[in-house]
Design a protein around this motif. Structure first.
Motif, PDB file in Angstrom:
ATOM      1  N   HIS A  59       0.832  -1.207   0.000  1.00  0.00           N
ATOM      2  CA  HIS A  59       0.000   0.000   0.000  1.00  0.00           C
ATOM      3  C   HIS A  59       0.866   1.257   0.000  1.00  0.00           C
ATOM      4  CE1 HIS A  59      -3.250   2.707   0.651  1.00  0.00           C
ATOM      5  NE2 HIS A  59      -2.913   3.004   1.902  1.00  0.00           N
ATOM      6  N   PHE A  60       1.947   1.234   0.771  1.00  0.00           N
ATOM      7  CA  PHE A  60       2.845   2.387   0.782  1.00  0.00           C
ATOM      8  C   PHE A  60       3.460   2.586  -0.592  1.00  0.00           C
ATOM      9  CE2 PHE A  60       7.253   4.021   1.811  1.00  0.00           C
ATOM     10  CZ  PHE A  60       6.858   5.347   1.841  1.00  0.00           C
ATOM     11  N   HIS A  61       3.837   1.493  -1.241  1.00  0.00           N
ATOM     12  CA  HIS A  61       4.424   1.608  -2.575  1.00  0.00           C
ATOM     13  C   HIS A  61       3.422   2.208  -3.563  1.00  0.00           C
ATOM     14  CE1 HIS A  61       6.128  -0.500  -6.401  1.00  0.00           C
ATOM     15  NE2 HIS A  61       6.512   0.757  -6.325  1.00  0.00           N
ATOM     16  N   SER A  62       2.171   1.741  -3.542  1.00  0.00           N
ATOM     17  CA  SER A  62       1.176   2.273  -4.481  1.00  0.00           C
ATOM     18  C   SER A  62       0.908   3.749  -4.217  1.00  0.00           C
ATOM     19  CB  SER A  62      -0.125   1.471  -4.405  1.00  0.00           C
ATOM     20  OG  SER A  62      -0.750   1.612  -3.151  1.00  0.00           O
TER      21      SER A  62
ATOM     22  N   GLN B 185       4.427  10.269  -6.878  1.00  0.00           N
ATOM     23  CA  GLN B 185       5.382  10.630  -7.927  1.00  0.00           C
ATOM     24  C   GLN B 185       4.651  11.065  -9.202  1.00  0.00           C
ATOM     25  OE1 GLN B 185       7.775   7.451  -9.550  1.00  0.00           O
ATOM     26  NE2 GLN B 185       9.389   8.848 -10.200  1.00  0.00           N
ATOM     27  N   THR B 186       3.597  10.342  -9.551  1.00  0.00           N
ATOM     28  CA  THR B 186       2.822  10.687 -10.745  1.00  0.00           C
ATOM     29  C   THR B 186       2.212  12.077 -10.620  1.00  0.00           C
ATOM     30  OG1 THR B 186       2.297   8.359 -11.187  1.00  0.00           O
ATOM     31  CG2 THR B 186       0.867  10.013 -12.193  1.00  0.00           C
ATOM     32  N   SER B 187       1.671  12.379  -9.454  1.00  0.00           N
ATOM     33  CA  SER B 187       1.037  13.689  -9.262  1.00  0.00           C
ATOM     34  C   SER B 187       2.059  14.816  -9.293  1.00  0.00           C
ATOM     35  CB  SER B 187       0.259  13.719  -7.944  1.00  0.00           C
ATOM     36  OG  SER B 187       1.127  13.696  -6.826  1.00  0.00           O
ATOM     37  N   MET B 188       3.258  14.564  -8.753  1.00  0.00           N
ATOM     38  CA  MET B 188       4.304  15.584  -8.799  1.00  0.00           C
ATOM     39  C   MET B 188       4.784  15.800 -10.234  1.00  0.00           C
ATOM     40  SD  MET B 188       4.769  16.997  -5.877  1.00  0.00           S
ATOM     41  CE  MET B 188       6.200  17.938  -6.401  1.00  0.00           C
ATOM     42  N   THR B 189       4.896  14.729 -10.988  1.00  0.00           N
ATOM     43  CA  THR B 189       5.317  14.849 -12.386  1.00  0.00           C
ATOM     44  C   THR B 189       4.294  15.654 -13.190  1.00  0.00           C
ATOM     45  OG1 THR B 189       6.478  12.717 -12.273  1.00  0.00           O
ATOM     46  CG2 THR B 189       5.939  13.547 -14.456  1.00  0.00           C
ATOM     47  N   SER B 190       3.016  15.403 -12.919  1.00  0.00           N
ATOM     48  CA  SER B 190       1.952  16.151 -13.610  1.00  0.00           C
ATOM     49  C   SER B 190       1.998  17.624 -13.253  1.00  0.00           C
ATOM     50  CB  SER B 190       0.589  15.565 -13.255  1.00  0.00           C
ATOM     51  OG  SER B 190       0.473  14.226 -13.704  1.00  0.00           O
ATOM     52  N   LEU B 191       2.261  17.926 -11.987  1.00  0.00           N
ATOM     53  CA  LEU B 191       2.352  19.310 -11.544  1.00  0.00           C
ATOM     54  C   LEU B 191       3.490  20.037 -12.247  1.00  0.00           C
ATOM     55  CD1 LEU B 191       1.729  21.734  -9.719  1.00  0.00           C
ATOM     56  CD2 LEU B 191       3.054  20.609  -7.903  1.00  0.00           C
TER      57      LEU B 191
ATOM     58  N   ALA C 235      -0.206   6.134   4.558  1.00  0.00           N
ATOM     59  CA  ALA C 235       0.262   4.778   4.269  1.00  0.00           C
ATOM     60  C   ALA C 235       1.583   4.488   4.964  1.00  0.00           C
ATOM     61  CB  ALA C 235       0.401   4.589   2.754  1.00  0.00           C
ATOM     62  N   TRP C 236       2.494   5.464   4.936  1.00  0.00           N
ATOM     63  CA  TRP C 236       3.765   5.294   5.631  1.00  0.00           C
ATOM     64  C   TRP C 236       3.551   5.189   7.127  1.00  0.00           C
ATOM     65  CZ3 TRP C 236       8.402   3.608   5.766  1.00  0.00           C
ATOM     66  CH2 TRP C 236       9.302   4.046   6.751  1.00  0.00           C
ATOM     67  N   GLY C 237       2.676   6.016   7.677  1.00  0.00           N
ATOM     68  CA  GLY C 237       2.439   6.019   9.111  1.00  0.00           C
ATOM     69  C   GLY C 237       2.008   4.664   9.640  1.00  0.00           C
TER      70      GLY C 237
ATOM     71  N   VAL D   3      11.365   8.429  -2.876  1.00  0.00           N
ATOM     72  CA  VAL D   3      10.500   7.736  -1.922  1.00  0.00           C
ATOM     73  C   VAL D   3       9.852   6.528  -2.586  1.00  0.00           C
ATOM     74  CG1 VAL D   3       8.385   7.939  -0.548  1.00  0.00           C
ATOM     75  CG2 VAL D   3      10.062   9.787  -0.521  1.00  0.00           C
ATOM     76  N   ASP D   4       9.431   6.679  -3.834  1.00  0.00           N
ATOM     77  CA  ASP D   4       8.822   5.563  -4.565  1.00  0.00           C
ATOM     78  C   ASP D   4       9.814   4.413  -4.726  1.00  0.00           C
ATOM     79  OD1 ASP D   4       6.770   4.258  -6.058  1.00  0.00           O
ATOM     80  OD2 ASP D   4       7.741   4.890  -7.917  1.00  0.00           O
ATOM     81  N   ARG D   5      11.060   4.752  -5.013  1.00  0.00           N
ATOM     82  CA  ARG D   5      12.090   3.725  -5.163  1.00  0.00           C
ATOM     83  C   ARG D   5      12.313   2.976  -3.854  1.00  0.00           C
ATOM     84  NH1 ARG D   5      16.786   2.925  -8.208  1.00  0.00           N
ATOM     85  NH2 ARG D   5      17.790   1.011  -7.458  1.00  0.00           N
ATOM     86  N   MET D   6      12.380   3.697  -2.741  1.00  0.00           N
ATOM     87  CA  MET D   6      12.549   3.055  -1.443  1.00  0.00           C
ATOM     88  C   MET D   6      11.356   2.139  -1.124  1.00  0.00           C
ATOM     89  SD  MET D   6      15.448   3.972  -0.061  1.00  0.00           S
ATOM     90  CE  MET D   6      16.175   4.031  -1.707  1.00  0.00           C
ATOM     91  N   ALA D   7      10.153   2.627  -1.423  1.00  0.00           N
ATOM     92  CA  ALA D   7       8.943   1.841  -1.169  1.00  0.00           C
ATOM     93  C   ALA D   7       8.930   0.579  -2.018  1.00  0.00           C
ATOM     94  CB  ALA D   7       7.706   2.688  -1.463  1.00  0.00           C
ATOM     95  N   ALA D   8       9.348   0.702  -3.273  1.00  0.00           N
ATOM     96  CA  ALA D   8       9.400  -0.461  -4.165  1.00  0.00           C
ATOM     97  C   ALA D   8      10.406  -1.487  -3.647  1.00  0.00           C
ATOM     98  CB  ALA D   8       9.775  -0.015  -5.577  1.00  0.00           C
ATOM     99  N   ASP D   9      11.561  -1.012  -3.203  1.00  0.00           N
ATOM    100  CA  ASP D   9      12.588  -1.915  -2.678  1.00  0.00           C
ATOM    101  C   ASP D   9      12.068  -2.686  -1.463  1.00  0.00           C
ATOM    102  OD1 ASP D   9      14.344  -1.071  -4.601  1.00  0.00           O
ATOM    103  OD2 ASP D   9      15.549   0.194  -3.272  1.00  0.00           O
TER     104      ASP D   9
END
Length: 371
Positions: free
Chosen positions: A57-60, A66-72, A94-96, A190-196
């Motif tokens: 869930h944290f990864h998703s 990341q997607t929202s930041m890229t769009s911004l 999710a992280w919490g 952060v996405d990379r860390m979550a994926a790992d």
């Protein structure tokens, strides 16, 4: 590598568990007994019912961030800023929930600090983040190069400043995009860390098997009592962190301490959202893992008692003014903050003394302070 806990807790575990399994220790008055047969099922539920879904869930949520930041960055606008802030909120939640698991892969290679550098009592991270934004150095705008820099400038705390800190009002209209690109790089990191983390816990034969199958050849848990000790350590230290490192960092009435700007996520108004997510994690791990089954039948009600305290904490936290600077000055909110301290202390006592004692930990054993 063995699971790492604070030294005081490790020494207590060593004293309590030396040589003999927990139920073979000389019993303390009213001590319980570990239901050893229940341990394999409980540890399987810890991994499959809480840890793996938590990291997925944290990864998703991190990917969505990341997607929202890229769009911004691609099309600066008020609507995209709102979407990025909403995605940030979901990632914090999710992280919490999974943050309480401060053992295993997350404490290797500084992954935890890459995701969240906190507390920052001397304000060193803030200075570095402000310096990064002012630098216009392109290495801050690429996740791969950002990952090589200080952990203080590449996690959720840094991204909070990008989105909510001084100068964030430029995001919907900033055509140069440097601040936004820096934020997108943080989100990518952060996405990379979550994926790992998710990948490591999903890998068959890896950390999940070490948790599910305690045994003499297991470098993580040599037997059932060690596995239960590790599980209770997560629960107790997770709750203790909420009290000591999250609430008392900014609100400690015994010493007249009011420091709202030291509260986690105070700029975004997510302080109490984060605290609630931490306690939700403790409650959900306790119940989803069926910790009650480890206890003798006459002691199992303590699990529901802790769950009720957790619910009370969450309900109280959600009713506090999100603006921490205002909350610490209002009588009504101060009373609620006192309630959070009281409930978290009670949870720690119940987890360490009553549940710990219920599974046969020796008299005086405490995950909370290493007594």
């Amino acid at each position: 590598m063995r699971i790492a806990f604070p030294l005081s807790a490790f020494l207590s575990v060593a004293v309590a568990c030396t040589a003999l399994p927990l139920h073979a220790q000389e019993p303390a008055p009213h001590a319980g007994q570990l239901q050893t047969a229940a341990v394999p099922a409980v540890m399987e539920k810890v991994v499959d019912g809480f840890i793996r879904p938590g990291y997925r869930h944290f990864h998703s949520s991190a990917t969505a961030l990341q997607t929202s930041m890229t769009s911004l960055c691609a099309a600066p606008s008020e609507s995209h800023v709102i979407a990025a802030k909403a995605a940030f909120t979901e990632a914090v939640k999710a992280w919490g929930r999974i943050e309480i698991v401060r053992v295993g892969p997350v404490i290797e290679d500084n992954r935890f600090e890459h995701i969240l550098f906190y507390p920052d009592r001397k304000g060193l991270a803030l200075k570095q983040i402000q310096g990064a934004i002012a630098s216009n150095d392109e290495s801050f705008t690429k996740a791969d190069s950002l990952r090589q820099k200080s952990v203080a400038i590449q996690g959720l705390g840094a991204l909070e400043y990008v989105l909510f800190g001084t100068g964030a009002d430029s995001l919907p209209k900033d055509k140069s995009n440097f601040r936004c690109l820096y934020g997108a790089a943080i989100a990518g990191n952060v996405d990379r860390m979550a994926a790992d983390l998710s990948t490591l816990w999903e890998q068959p034969g890896g950390i999940q098997d070490a948790w599910k199958k305690p045994g003499p050849d297991n470098d993580t848990f040599r037997d059932a009592p060690e596995a239960v000790t590790g599980l209770l350590g997560i629960l107790v230290h997770g709750t203790e962190t909420v009290r000591d490192e999250r609430i008392e960092t900014f609100y400690k009435p015994a010493s007249s301490k009011l420091a709202p700007k030291q509260a986690i996520f105070w700029r975004s108004g997510l302080t109490f959202v984060s605290l609630s997510a931490n306690v939700e994690g403790v409650r959900d791990l306790l119940t989803k893992a069926d910790v009650a089954s480890l206890l003798p039948s006459d002691k199992r009600s303590i699990v529901s008692d802790v769950s009720k305290l957790a619910d009370q904490f969450i309900n109280t936290a959600s009713s506090i003014t999100p603006d921490v600077q205002l909350a610490v000055t209002r009588d009504e909110d101060q009373a609620k903050l006192q309630s959070l301290l009281k409930d978290s202390r009670s949870m720690i006592t119940d987890l360490s003394d009553k549940i710990g004692g219920g599974v046969g930990l020796s008299a005086g054993f405490s995950f909370a302070d290493g007594d």
